[in-house]
Design a protein around this motif. Structure first.
Motif, PDB file in Angstrom:
ATOM      1  N   VAL A 229      13.564  -5.375 -18.146  1.00 49.56           N
ATOM      2  CA  VAL A 229      13.234  -4.571 -16.894  1.00 49.56           C
ATOM      3  C   VAL A 229      13.164  -5.492 -15.660  1.00 49.56           C
ATOM      4  CG1 VAL A 229      11.717  -3.048 -18.367  1.00 49.56           C
ATOM      5  CG2 VAL A 229      10.723  -5.004 -17.304  1.00 49.56           C
ATOM      6  N   THR A 230      13.327  -4.885 -14.470  1.00 52.13           N
ATOM      7  CA  THR A 230      13.103  -5.593 -13.227  1.00 52.13           C
ATOM      8  C   THR A 230      11.895  -5.544 -12.558  1.00 52.13           C
ATOM      9  OG1 THR A 230      13.945  -3.653 -12.029  1.00 52.13           O
ATOM     10  CG2 THR A 230      15.797  -5.213 -12.716  1.00 52.13           C
ATOM     11  N   ALA A 231      10.722  -4.683 -13.150  1.00 55.93           N
ATOM     12  CA  ALA A 231       9.583  -4.705 -12.463  1.00 55.93           C
ATOM     13  C   ALA A 231       8.827  -4.440 -13.583  1.00 55.93           C
ATOM     14  CB  ALA A 231       9.387  -3.660 -11.345  1.00 55.93           C
ATOM     15  N   VAL A 232       7.272  -4.515 -13.387  1.00 61.80           N
ATOM     16  CA  VAL A 232       6.334  -4.233 -14.524  1.00 61.80           C
ATOM     17  C   VAL A 232       5.282  -3.731 -13.709  1.00 61.80           C
ATOM     18  CG1 VAL A 232       5.848  -6.541 -14.509  1.00 61.80           C
ATOM     19  CG2 VAL A 232       4.991  -4.710 -16.254  1.00 61.80           C
ATOM     20  N   ILE A 233       4.595  -2.719 -14.084  1.00 61.56           N
ATOM     21  CA  ILE A 233       3.239  -2.212 -13.652  1.00 61.56           C
ATOM     22  C   ILE A 233       2.250  -2.232 -14.704  1.00 61.56           C
ATOM     23  CG2 ILE A 233       1.906  -0.277 -12.843  1.00 61.56           C
ATOM     24  CD1 ILE A 233       4.656   0.916 -11.822  1.00 61.56           C
ATOM     25  N   ALA A 234       1.138  -3.027 -14.483  1.00 60.03           N
ATOM     26  CA  ALA A 234       0.107  -3.617 -15.352  1.00 60.03           C
ATOM     27  C   ALA A 234      -1.075  -2.608 -15.367  1.00 60.03           C
ATOM     28  CB  ALA A 234      -0.348  -4.861 -15.181  1.00 60.03           C
ATOM     29  N   TYR A 235      -1.590  -2.428 -16.516  1.00 64.68           N
ATOM     30  CA  TYR A 235      -2.890  -1.464 -16.618  1.00 64.68           C
ATOM     31  C   TYR A 235      -3.852  -1.747 -15.559  1.00 64.68           C
ATOM     32  CZ  TYR A 235      -7.580   0.271 -18.119  1.00 64.68           C
ATOM     33  OH  TYR A 235      -8.656   0.539 -18.247  1.00 64.68           O
ATOM     34  N   ASN A 236      -4.303  -3.121 -15.145  1.00 60.76           N
ATOM     35  CA  ASN A 236      -5.101  -3.463 -14.110  1.00 60.76           C
ATOM     36  C   ASN A 236      -4.632  -4.964 -13.732  1.00 60.76           C
ATOM     37  OD1 ASN A 236      -6.015  -5.499 -16.139  1.00 60.76           O
ATOM     38  ND2 ASN A 236      -8.071  -4.590 -16.417  1.00 60.76           N
ATOM     39  N   ASP A 237      -5.502  -5.404 -12.725  1.00 59.54           N
ATOM     40  CA  ASP A 237      -5.214  -6.767 -12.186  1.00 59.54           C
ATOM     41  C   ASP A 237      -5.322  -7.678 -13.097  1.00 59.54           C
ATOM     42  OD1 ASP A 237      -4.361  -5.310  -9.849  1.00 59.54           O
ATOM     43  OD2 ASP A 237      -6.314  -5.714  -8.649  1.00 59.54           O
ATOM     44  N   LEU A 238      -6.136  -7.716 -13.908  1.00 62.63           N
ATOM     45  CA  LEU A 238      -6.377  -8.826 -14.676  1.00 62.63           C
ATOM     46  C   LEU A 238      -5.163  -9.029 -15.924  1.00 62.63           C
ATOM     47  CD1 LEU A 238     -10.334  -8.630 -15.687  1.00 62.63           C
ATOM     48  CD2 LEU A 238      -9.007 -10.396 -14.239  1.00 62.63           C
ATOM     49  N   PHE A 263      -3.282  -3.008 -10.619  1.00 65.00           N
ATOM     50  CA  PHE A 263      -4.266  -1.780 -10.591  1.00 65.00           C
ATOM     51  C   PHE A 263      -5.642  -2.284 -10.482  1.00 65.00           C
ATOM     52  CE2 PHE A 263      -1.904   2.276 -10.637  1.00 65.00           C
ATOM     53  CZ  PHE A 263      -3.268   3.188 -10.378  1.00 65.00           C
ATOM     54  N   ASP A 264      -6.307  -1.806  -9.305  1.00 66.80           N
ATOM     55  CA  ASP A 264      -7.639  -2.017  -9.101  1.00 66.80           C
ATOM     56  C   ASP A 264      -7.959  -2.791  -7.683  1.00 66.80           C
ATOM     57  OD1 ASP A 264      -8.395  -0.961 -11.531  1.00 66.80           O
ATOM     58  OD2 ASP A 264      -8.840  -2.726 -12.698  1.00 66.80           O
ATOM     59  N   VAL A 279      -2.439  -1.355  -6.478  1.00 71.40           N
ATOM     60  CA  VAL A 279      -3.218  -0.071  -6.160  1.00 71.40           C
ATOM     61  C   VAL A 279      -4.604  -0.232  -6.083  1.00 71.40           C
ATOM     62  CG1 VAL A 279      -3.391   2.376  -6.633  1.00 71.40           C
ATOM     63  CG2 VAL A 279      -1.127   1.235  -7.121  1.00 71.40           C
ATOM     64  N   ALA A 280      -5.205  -0.261  -4.848  1.00 67.18           N
ATOM     65  CA  ALA A 280      -6.517  -0.255  -4.572  1.00 67.18           C
ATOM     66  C   ALA A 280      -7.316   0.875  -4.984  1.00 67.18           C
ATOM     67  CB  ALA A 280      -7.028  -0.740  -3.114  1.00 67.18           C
ATOM     68  N   LEU A 281      -8.352   0.672  -5.915  1.00 65.56           N
ATOM     69  CA  LEU A 281      -9.232   1.707  -6.341  1.00 65.56           C
ATOM     70  C   LEU A 281     -10.449   1.687  -5.626  1.00 65.56           C
ATOM     71  CD1 LEU A 281      -8.614   2.181 -10.265  1.00 65.56           C
ATOM     72  CD2 LEU A 281      -7.538   3.257  -8.293  1.00 65.56           C
ATOM     73  N   PRO A 282     -11.237   2.703  -5.194  1.00 68.52           N
ATOM     74  CA  PRO A 282     -12.605   2.476  -4.425  1.00 68.52           C
ATOM     75  C   PRO A 282     -13.656   2.097  -5.603  1.00 68.52           C
ATOM     76  CG  PRO A 282     -12.177   4.886  -4.735  1.00 68.52           C
ATOM     77  CD  PRO A 282     -10.602   4.206  -5.005  1.00 68.52           C
ATOM     78  N   GLN A 283     -14.395   0.977  -5.253  1.00 66.93           N
ATOM     79  CA  GLN A 283     -15.197   0.389  -6.367  1.00 66.93           C
ATOM     80  C   GLN A 283     -16.593   0.608  -5.870  1.00 66.93           C
ATOM     81  OE1 GLN A 283     -13.879  -3.491  -6.813  1.00 66.93           O
ATOM     82  NE2 GLN A 283     -11.761  -2.666  -6.835  1.00 66.93           N
ATOM     83  N   GLY A 284     -17.095   0.025  -4.630  1.00 69.00           N
ATOM     84  CA  GLY A 284     -18.345   0.117  -4.337  1.00 69.00           C
ATOM     85  C   GLY A 284     -18.550   2.043  -3.833  1.00 69.00           C
ATOM     86  N   THR A 311      -6.762   6.558  -3.395  1.00 70.80           N
ATOM     87  CA  THR A 311      -6.263   5.202  -3.610  1.00 70.80           C
ATOM     88  C   THR A 311      -5.257   4.677  -2.629  1.00 70.80           C
ATOM     89  OG1 THR A 311      -4.342   6.391  -4.801  1.00 70.80           O
ATOM     90  CG2 THR A 311      -6.316   5.612  -6.199  1.00 70.80           C
ATOM     91  N   GLN A 312      -4.952   3.255  -2.838  1.00 67.00           N
ATOM     92  CA  GLN A 312      -4.308   2.813  -1.545  1.00 67.00           C
ATOM     93  C   GLN A 312      -3.227   1.842  -2.132  1.00 67.00           C
ATOM     94  OE1 GLN A 312      -6.273   1.389   2.103  1.00 67.00           O
ATOM     95  NE2 GLN A 312      -4.365   0.756   3.114  1.00 67.00           N
ATOM     96  N   LEU A 313      -2.039   1.805  -1.881  1.00 65.44           N
ATOM     97  CA  LEU A 313      -1.079   0.674  -2.259  1.00 65.44           C
ATOM     98  C   LEU A 313      -1.312  -0.526  -1.260  1.00 65.44           C
ATOM     99  CD1 LEU A 313       1.187  -0.262  -4.147  1.00 65.44           C
ATOM    100  CD2 LEU A 313       2.723   0.602  -2.582  1.00 65.44           C
ATOM    101  N   MET A 314      -1.574  -1.741  -2.176  1.00 64.60           N
ATOM    102  CA  MET A 314      -1.578  -2.737  -0.942  1.00 64.60           C
ATOM    103  C   MET A 314      -0.487  -3.909  -1.556  1.00 64.60           C
ATOM    104  SD  MET A 314      -4.558  -2.312   0.164  1.00 64.60           S
ATOM    105  CE  MET A 314      -5.093  -3.756   0.831  1.00 64.60           C
TER     106      MET A 314
END
Length: 323
Positions: A229-238, A263-264, A279-284, A311-314
């Motif tokens: 693949v040329t790109a990968v999206i992970a379940y979360n940032d860790l 993601f997160d 992708v930023a998720l609202p946390q606080g 949500t917002q893409l960073m």
């Protein structure tokens, strides 16, 4: 000083003082502030035990998270704590260590000591969560079940932003590294990604499930590269950070050889090199909204409300043009 002294100086009834200090959301803001100012000036502090006998409330909220070591959850905890403090509630916090059985046991133990529960990304089965919701007022954060108040994020829009970004960079064969099978958020992300990938004509390669931790990304990185693949999206940032680490160890350049998107938007995402697109998720905000829904539930308002936060893409350095 007694509650009657506060009521007399504030020019309100004893009942109004009780409501202003125990359930402030049901009192007009001007009255609430006047009562609080008078109570503060007199040095009056309500006796929680005595108040509990009158109101039937403990003044405590239970909060369960699956993994406090995950940097995503402390911000939610802070949001819960801040909003609960405003409402004069204490927070009992428990870490379930990603274990559905331990989670169920902790829920039932806490339920005896609190007025209600906020469950963040719970791993329990839906049937068990429904049973708990019948026993104690409960709000879900980043989990949705019909009939139970919940706070989630706009995952579909988040995935659409992520995929549109990668498609604009020329990526047409993209991997997704899945999180825990028991995770509702993972199922929503997969469903959303499948929808937008089909609409965009993108070939999607699904890999996993992996633990939602750094090592989970390390363990699956070689399979990602083997998938061509040329790109990968992970379940979360860790998981995404684990991918970056393993790619670097193998001499794979990011984003020149492969783009990585998380993601997160945990704090570490902006601190690594290359900085992680995510992708930023609202946390606080999600934590605060969870407490608001619980207070509404305790006061017999809006018993089955669902809130979806944006949500917002960073965009950062880990994504680039397809090779």
């Amino acid at each position: 000083m007694t509650i009657r002294d506060v009521a007399r100086m504030a020019g309100v009834s004893v009942a109004t003082v009780t409501r202003a200090l125990s359930t402030p959301e049901v009192v007009r803001p001007t009255t609430r502030e006047r009562v609080r100012e008078v109570a503060s000036s007199l040095g009056y502090h309500p006796n929680r035990a005595a108040r509990g006998l009158i109101t039937g409330r403990t003044g405590n909220i239970g909060l369960l998270v699956p993994d406090l070591a995950n940097p995503f959850f402390p911000s939610i905890v802070k949001g819960v704590q801040a909003r609960a403090l405003e409402a004069d509630h204490a927070v009992f916090l428990a870490d379930t260590d990603e274990d559905p059985d331990a989670e169920a046991g902790l829920v039932r133990k806490l339920a005896k000591q609190v007025d209600g529960l906020v469950l963040c990304s719970p791993r329990m089965a839906e049937q068990e969560l429904r049973a708990v919701a019948r026993e104690v007022p409960m709000v879900l954060v980043y989990r949705r079940i019909a009939g139970v108040p919940s706070v989630t994020a706009e995952f579909l829009d988040g995935m659409r932003q992520a995929l549109s970004h990668l498609v604009a960079l020329g990526h047409r064969r993209i991997a997704y590294v899945a999180g825990p099978r028991s995770s509702w958020a993972n199922r929503e992300r997969v469903r959303s990604l499948r929808t937008v990938a089909k609409q965009a004509g993108v070939e999607l390669v699904e890999l996993g499930s992996v633990t939602p931790q750094f090592q989970g990304g390390v363990s699956v990185a070689d399979r990602v590269l083997a998938a061509a693949v040329t790109a990968v999206i992970a379940y979360n940032d860790l998981v995404a950070l684990g991918l970056l680490h393993r790619f670097a160890a193998r001499g794979v350049a990011v984003p020149d050889d492969i783009s990585v998107l998380g993601f997160d938007d945990i704090p570490l995402a902006a601190m690594v090199h290359p900085a992680l697109t995510t992708v930023a998720l609202p946390q606080g905000q999600a934590g605060q909204a969870g407490v608001d829904l619980l207070l509404d539930l305790l006061n017999k308002r809006d018993r089955a409300v669902r809130r979806e936060l944006p949500t917002q893409l960073m965009v950062r350095g880990s994504t680039g043009s397809a090779r």
